[in-house]
Design an enzyme around this catalytic site. Sequence first.
Site, PDB file in Angstrom:
ATOM      1  N   LEU A  31       0.822  -1.305  -0.085  1.00 49.52           N
ATOM      2  CA  LEU A  31       0.119  -0.048  -0.076  1.00 49.52           C
ATOM      3  C   LEU A  31       1.001   1.122   0.086  1.00 49.52           C
ATOM      4  O   LEU A  31       0.394   2.238  -0.526  1.00 49.52           O
ATOM      5  CB  LEU A  31      -0.897   0.097   1.118  1.00 49.52           C
ATOM      6  CG  LEU A  31      -1.974   1.006   1.386  1.00 49.52           C
ATOM      7  CD1 LEU A  31      -2.940   1.134   0.377  1.00 49.52           C
ATOM      8  CD2 LEU A  31      -2.695   0.788   2.948  1.00 49.52           C
ATOM      9  N   ALA A  75      10.359   0.967   6.308  1.00 46.00           N
ATOM     10  CA  ALA A  75       9.116  -0.086   6.588  1.00 46.00           C
ATOM     11  C   ALA A  75       8.349   0.151   5.194  1.00 46.00           C
ATOM     12  O   ALA A  75       8.207   1.164   4.419  1.00 46.00           O
ATOM     13  CB  ALA A  75       8.593  -0.095   7.515  1.00 46.00           C
ATOM     14  N   GLN A  76       7.554  -0.957   4.954  1.00 48.53           N
ATOM     15  CA  GLN A  76       6.642  -0.841   3.847  1.00 48.53           C
ATOM     16  C   GLN A  76       5.297  -1.445   4.582  1.00 48.53           C
ATOM     17  O   GLN A  76       5.374  -2.222   5.367  1.00 48.53           O
ATOM     18  CB  GLN A  76       6.958  -1.370   2.596  1.00 48.53           C
ATOM     19  CG  GLN A  76       7.119  -2.945   2.748  1.00 48.53           C
ATOM     20  CD  GLN A  76       7.935  -3.441   1.251  1.00 48.53           C
ATOM     21  OE1 GLN A  76       9.099  -2.872   0.880  1.00 48.53           O
ATOM     22  NE2 GLN A  76       7.447  -4.496   0.693  1.00 48.53           N
ATOM     23  N   VAL A  77       4.036  -1.075   3.916  1.00 40.90           N
ATOM     24  CA  VAL A  77       2.965  -1.506   4.483  1.00 40.90           C
ATOM     25  C   VAL A  77       2.148  -2.307   3.501  1.00 40.90           C
ATOM     26  O   VAL A  77       1.869  -2.010   2.394  1.00 40.90           O
ATOM     27  CB  VAL A  77       2.046  -0.344   5.079  1.00 40.90           C
ATOM     28  CG1 VAL A  77       0.633  -0.607   5.449  1.00 40.90           C
ATOM     29  CG2 VAL A  77       2.613   0.479   5.991  1.00 40.90           C
ATOM     30  N   ALA A  98       5.343   2.320   0.659  1.00 44.26           N
ATOM     31  CA  ALA A  98       6.762   1.965   0.815  1.00 44.26           C
ATOM     32  C   ALA A  98       7.473   3.157   1.225  1.00 44.26           C
ATOM     33  O   ALA A  98       7.837   4.051   0.504  1.00 44.26           O
ATOM     34  CB  ALA A  98       7.470   1.237  -0.250  1.00 44.26           C
ATOM     35  N   ALA A  99       8.199   3.307   2.362  1.00 49.96           N
ATOM     36  CA  ALA A  99       9.052   4.325   2.794  1.00 49.96           C
ATOM     37  C   ALA A  99      10.634   3.518   3.072  1.00 49.96           C
ATOM     38  O   ALA A  99      10.794   2.231   2.700  1.00 49.96           O
ATOM     39  CB  ALA A  99       8.510   4.819   3.920  1.00 49.96           C
ATOM     40  N   SER A 100      11.442   4.450   3.512  1.00 45.85           N
ATOM     41  CA  SER A 100      12.647   3.774   3.785  1.00 45.85           C
ATOM     42  C   SER A 100      12.707   2.927   4.895  1.00 45.85           C
ATOM     43  O   SER A 100      13.949   2.106   4.695  1.00 45.85           O
ATOM     44  CB  SER A 100      13.618   5.285   4.066  1.00 45.85           C
ATOM     45  OG  SER A 100      13.188   5.900   5.050  1.00 45.85           O
ATOM     46  N   LYS A 158       2.519  -3.618   8.776  1.00 43.61           N
ATOM     47  CA  LYS A 158       4.091  -2.666   8.457  1.00 43.61           C
ATOM     48  C   LYS A 158       5.058  -3.513   8.945  1.00 43.61           C
ATOM     49  O   LYS A 158       5.159  -4.052  10.059  1.00 43.61           O
ATOM     50  CB  LYS A 158       3.901  -1.515   9.551  1.00 43.61           C
ATOM     51  CG  LYS A 158       4.948  -0.447   9.280  1.00 43.61           C
ATOM     52  CD  LYS A 158       4.744   0.792  10.162  1.00 43.61           C
ATOM     53  CE  LYS A 158       5.791   1.820  10.255  1.00 43.61           C
ATOM     54  NZ  LYS A 158       5.766   2.933  10.872  1.00 43.61           N
ATOM     55  N   ASP A 212       5.146  15.000  14.291  1.00 39.69           N
ATOM     56  CA  ASP A 212       5.154  15.003  12.783  1.00 39.69           C
ATOM     57  C   ASP A 212       3.695  14.710  12.123  1.00 39.69           C
ATOM     58  O   ASP A 212       3.892  13.731  11.463  1.00 39.69           O
ATOM     59  CB  ASP A 212       6.133  14.450  12.179  1.00 39.69           C
ATOM     60  CG  ASP A 212       6.295  14.486  10.699  1.00 39.69           C
ATOM     61  OD1 ASP A 212       5.989  15.768  10.366  1.00 39.69           O
ATOM     62  OD2 ASP A 212       6.929  13.785   9.915  1.00 39.69           O
TER      63      ASP A 212
END
Length: 556
Positions: A132, A138-140, A134-136, A154, A289
Amino acid sequence: MFPWNKRLRGLRRYQDIVQAMVKYGYIDVAEALRLRRPLRLGQRLFGASEIVSFGKPQRLRMLLEELGPTFVKFGQLLSTRVDALPPDYLSELATLQDHVAAEPFAVVQEIVEAELQAPLNRLFDTVESVPLAAASIAQVHRATLPNGARVVIKVQRPKIPQTIAADLDVLRDLAHLAERYMVEWRPFQLMGLVEEFAHTITKELDFRQERRNLERCAHNFANDPTVLIPQAYAQLSTSRVLTMAYVEGTKISDRDALMRRGHDPHTVAVHGANALLKQIFVHGFFQGDPHPGNLIVLPNDVIAILDYGMFGSIDTETREQLAALLLGVVQRNAGKMIRALTDLEIVASEHGRRQLQREVSSLVDTYLTVPLAQIDLTVMLDEMFKMIRGHGLQIPPEFFLLLRALTTAESLGRKLDPAFSIAEHIQPFAEQLVMERYDPRYIMRRLGATGEDAGDLLSYMPGAMMHILERVQRGELQMGVEMRQLDRLTRDFDTASNRLTLAIILAASIIGSSLVIQTQTPPLLWGYPALGLIGFLISVVLGLSLVIAILRSGGF
């Protein structure tokens, strides 16, 4: 002594960093940090040309994005430091995004099964192989449980803790070099900033902490119908895997989509602001944030919070002092602002207090005729914090997180409703918290807590006194006496003794030389004994040095 493979990885990372600096036109920074060898290699690869179609703030953002997750996260932290960077840099760094490819689903499956110690098809009914998001770090992935509940998983990327740990070592080295060679950066205490970042990102890597943050928020907002906190599934969560309920809604930043679906932008802005202000002034536990991508709107204008990685906390006393400070800002009362800063131990000396009060009063005067709804609170706070740092005073790190949160809330609120003012919404929260100080129930609670502390002290004192007396009897207790002027007195005494010794030697040299000259002992020089003349010459040198030393010390 570091292992050779670790040293080599560090050297390669320095090379990557300097090459990226050259590529994005930051050669001057690399030169200032004395990174000469990697710099020469970078110049051979990329030359000395800059990506001239972009400004320096944009190139800094691109540089950090190219260097990877640690530097992206560090840039996001820098975007909160209004005291360290100009506004154009702050706004550009606030847009930092991860640009990373998703991990193959086979890797994700392997991590989940290893963490939860069971096959994936036994844990979940279905799991979508395409993430759904993707980041540095983790991904979901969306999934469904055997009972039909829709969830998201996650999953932390493989080896990301090791990558971040290695980058943190490099960041520490760069901060040390910057404080050593770049004088203009010393007031910002980069080493402390890097350590603060290391603490924050290390906590973010532990998804158990994120789950605890989520559960604490769920408890805090349990009776608030305007906020939804997704359910966490503890039995399907570890330090590297977090499973929580899937929530579907409309992005809070998409005003057109909100209106198409029947939402009222003004109500959404108010609910979003109130959710943040309750976190700060009521719960003392706030999202550092509140990125618009992590907030969605559900039917009836309910706000759902999706991310729980970066949270700050402030104790009750600090909350009260902060409320007094913000109330002084909103009311444009310089005296109240300075009193609050003093209570927060940001202003210490009386001289510093008076000087800062004059500057804050001047700042407040520029806003006296501006209606509260038109005041840009974050700009006013920015200016005040810069004044504070201009006096060399330290601002608690959580204040920058707080300012970032308020800045995001105000920006988002005005995007939804141009007439929105965060200052108008802060005032009732701050007034309520300040007034609670005078509530009899609050006073009784404080007295009760003070009484408990006094009781604990009284029960502790007899044992402590007995322990001290026993140590005295055994001769184990040592006492130190500090005489603040003793070191100076000792130095003065040593100087006087040295001069007296030199004077005695000088007198002996003159007398001895006089006696030798009268004896006419050979060898002779110009008719006088050479030994006597040498003695007189030494006496002249000693005498001149003694006079010069006395004159320099001002003791003549």
